[in-house]
Scaffold this active site. Sequence first.
Site, PDB file in Angstrom:
ATOM      1  N   GLY A 113     -82.367  16.123  31.732  1.00 33.89           N
ATOM      2  CA  GLY A 113     -81.252  16.265  30.816  1.00 33.89           C
ATOM      3  C   GLY A 113     -80.180  17.160  31.406  1.00 33.89           C
ATOM      4  N   CYS A 114     -78.951  17.010  30.932  1.00 31.33           N
ATOM      5  CA  CYS A 114     -77.831  17.762  31.503  1.00 31.33           C
ATOM      6  C   CYS A 114     -77.976  19.263  31.253  1.00 31.33           C
ATOM      7  CB  CYS A 114     -76.510  17.243  30.950  1.00 31.33           C
ATOM      8  SG  CYS A 114     -76.426  17.151  29.147  1.00 31.33           S
ATOM      9  N   TYR A 115     -78.211  19.662  29.993  1.00 31.78           N
ATOM     10  CA  TYR A 115     -78.397  21.084  29.709  1.00 31.78           C
ATOM     11  C   TYR A 115     -79.602  21.628  30.469  1.00 31.78           C
ATOM     12  CZ  TYR A 115     -75.255  20.723  25.615  1.00 31.78           C
ATOM     13  OH  TYR A 115     -74.184  20.544  24.775  1.00 31.78           O
ATOM     14  N   THR A 151     -80.853  20.684  33.265  1.00 34.26           N
ATOM     15  CA  THR A 151     -80.578  20.859  34.693  1.00 34.26           C
ATOM     16  C   THR A 151     -80.001  22.241  34.968  1.00 34.26           C
ATOM     17  OG1 THR A 151     -80.213  18.486  35.003  1.00 34.26           O
ATOM     18  CG2 THR A 151     -79.238  19.964  36.640  1.00 34.26           C
TER      19      THR A 151
END
Length: 302
Positions: free
Chosen positions: A117-119, A121
Amino acid sequence: MATVFIDGEAGTTGLSIRERLGAHAGVELRSIDPDRRKDAGAKAELMAQVDVVVLCLPDAASRETVRIADELGDDAPKVLDASTAYRVAPDWTYGFPELDAGQAGRIRTARRVSNPGCYATGAIALLHPLVSAGLIPDDTPLTINAVSGYSGGGKGMIADYEEGRAPKFQLYGLEMEHKHLPEIQRFSGLSMRPIFVPSVGNFRQGMAVSVPLHLDALPGKPKLAELEAALAAHYEGGEHVRVVPHDGRVDPLAHTDTNVMQIRVAGSEPRRQAVLVATLDNLGKGASGAAVQNLELMLGLA
């Protein structure tokens, strides 16, 4: 020529992956007839002909496509899943190549890889090296703050922002059940679940993730320079994750359309307070850029 099928290529992440792979000399993209995209037989037929299937689907649909892949036996392709369905599954490999020295090799040989997931990462990039080095104990109570561009919220949120219906800034996920929390806790190496406070700003893409620390509350009472040195050592020589000196304000839009993530340690040594900060593109290193990086490893192109 490696062959790739993107299941869900019409979504935000799928479109971005397709655009990035379209110019890749070593990859041939295959597509299913739009009228047959929900036809399990047609999907299985195409999946048996490609090297890797990338899943840009809701969790339930990802699980169904993985079930179809499993039924193909020896003809099953490798699978890279961009949903949250398998990010903490024990028989899947987590697709953050910079996690440790051996993770890229694990991704290279894996049959099933979950794209982070972006957060997650940004948070894992900040915390994992410091927890591993013992500078942050795994049971430390932590708060993670983050702001993302609205493109991470899907078609509905994108439309709300671009048509002027959404606020300029909003906090969300305050029930402490954000879908990225399980992977953040596991791959950061934390035994205590952190408090995660995500937010959305009125910009399309970009992200900043930050973790405040009271340095004297940590057992070793580290200095700012020690934290920065540990992070720099962990990512030394890396192409996509870079530790940089803090030079003032932090711009969450600094890495738009790239697969770069920058990490910095800000704070005050006299006050014994620090803020760890990661900036990245939520659609780049936080999604499609990371997917292409993982695909190159899985296909033997990197």
